[in-house]
Design a protein around this motif. Sequence first.
Motif, PDB file in Angstrom:
ATOM      1  N   ILE A  20       0.843  -1.200   0.000  1.00  0.00           N
ATOM      2  CA  ILE A  20       0.000   0.000   0.000  1.00  0.00           C
ATOM      3  C   ILE A  20       0.878   1.250   0.000  1.00  0.00           C
ATOM      4  O   ILE A  20       0.620   2.195  -0.745  1.00  0.00           O
ATOM      5  CB  ILE A  20      -0.956   0.000   1.210  1.00  0.00           C
ATOM      6  N   LYS A  21       1.925   1.250   0.806  1.00  0.00           N
ATOM      7  CA  LYS A  21       2.840   2.393   0.853  1.00  0.00           C
ATOM      8  C   LYS A  21       3.519   2.603  -0.494  1.00  0.00           C
ATOM      9  O   LYS A  21       3.680   3.731  -0.955  1.00  0.00           O
ATOM     10  CB  LYS A  21       3.891   2.197   1.938  1.00  0.00           C
ATOM     11  N   ASP A  22       3.924   1.514  -1.132  1.00  0.00           N
ATOM     12  CA  ASP A  22       4.565   1.609  -2.445  1.00  0.00           C
ATOM     13  C   ASP A  22       3.606   2.164  -3.486  1.00  0.00           C
ATOM     14  O   ASP A  22       3.989   3.007  -4.309  1.00  0.00           O
ATOM     15  CB  ASP A  22       5.096   0.249  -2.889  1.00  0.00           C
ATOM     16  N   LYS A  23       2.360   1.715  -3.466  1.00  0.00           N
ATOM     17  CA  LYS A  23       1.351   2.195  -4.413  1.00  0.00           C
ATOM     18  C   LYS A  23       1.085   3.685  -4.177  1.00  0.00           C
ATOM     19  O   LYS A  23       0.998   4.466  -5.127  1.00  0.00           O
ATOM     20  CB  LYS A  23       0.063   1.379  -4.256  1.00  0.00           C
ATOM     21  N   PHE A  24       0.976   4.061  -2.920  1.00  0.00           N
ATOM     22  CA  PHE A  24       0.733   5.462  -2.578  1.00  0.00           C
ATOM     23  C   PHE A  24       1.899   6.333  -3.062  1.00  0.00           C
ATOM     24  O   PHE A  24       1.694   7.403  -3.634  1.00  0.00           O
ATOM     25  CB  PHE A  24       0.546   5.594  -1.066  1.00  0.00           C
ATOM     26  N   ARG A  36       7.997  10.091   2.355  1.00  0.00           N
ATOM     27  CA  ARG A  36       6.593  10.472   2.473  1.00  0.00           C
ATOM     28  C   ARG A  36       6.534  11.398   3.680  1.00  0.00           C
ATOM     29  O   ARG A  36       7.023  11.064   4.748  1.00  0.00           O
ATOM     30  CB  ARG A  36       5.691   9.251   2.706  1.00  0.00           C
ATOM     31  N   GLU A  37       5.951  12.549   3.505  1.00  0.00           N
ATOM     32  CA  GLU A  37       5.990  13.565   4.546  1.00  0.00           C
ATOM     33  C   GLU A  37       4.598  14.134   4.782  1.00  0.00           C
ATOM     34  O   GLU A  37       3.851  14.370   3.840  1.00  0.00           O
ATOM     35  CB  GLU A  37       6.953  14.677   4.112  1.00  0.00           C
ATOM     36  N   ILE A  52      -0.376  14.244   2.838  1.00  0.00           N
ATOM     37  CA  ILE A  52       0.863  13.505   2.613  1.00  0.00           C
ATOM     38  C   ILE A  52       1.432  13.836   1.234  1.00  0.00           C
ATOM     39  O   ILE A  52       0.722  13.808   0.234  1.00  0.00           O
ATOM     40  CB  ILE A  52       0.641  11.989   2.760  1.00  0.00           C
ATOM     41  N   VAL A  53       2.703  14.190   1.227  1.00  0.00           N
ATOM     42  CA  VAL A  53       3.403  14.520  -0.013  1.00  0.00           C
ATOM     43  C   VAL A  53       4.745  13.794  -0.011  1.00  0.00           C
ATOM     44  O   VAL A  53       5.157  13.233   0.998  1.00  0.00           O
ATOM     45  CB  VAL A  53       3.629  16.047  -0.152  1.00  0.00           C
ATOM     46  N   LEU A  54       5.417  13.859  -1.132  1.00  0.00           N
ATOM     47  CA  LEU A  54       6.777  13.335  -1.209  1.00  0.00           C
ATOM     48  C   LEU A  54       7.750  14.500  -1.114  1.00  0.00           C
ATOM     49  O   LEU A  54       7.533  15.564  -1.695  1.00  0.00           O
ATOM     50  CB  LEU A  54       6.999  12.588  -2.522  1.00  0.00           C
TER      51      LEU A  54
END
Length: 77
Positions: free
Chosen positions: A3-7, A34-35, A53-55
């Motif tokens: 899920i984290k990878d997809k996000f 991820r921030e 949440i952004v990168l």
Amino acid sequence: DAIKDKFKTELLIIQDNYCAFCGLDLTKVLKVHREHIAPQYKHNHYIFEPENIVLACFYCNEFKGRRLTVDNDTNLY
């Protein structure tokens, strides 16, 4: 982890591979974070909000630290 990878993949598309804070090309950095825009420790009610949440590149994430990035605590922060 899936899920984290997809996000993360979706955020890379949305952000066009650029850091949300400084605009650095995220393909040029070793580590992408991820921030949370509104920090978790102060605004825990936004933790699971996708818009929060952004990168960010490693540099921005480290520099930001525990600084407050939100002036008001409304739905339009």
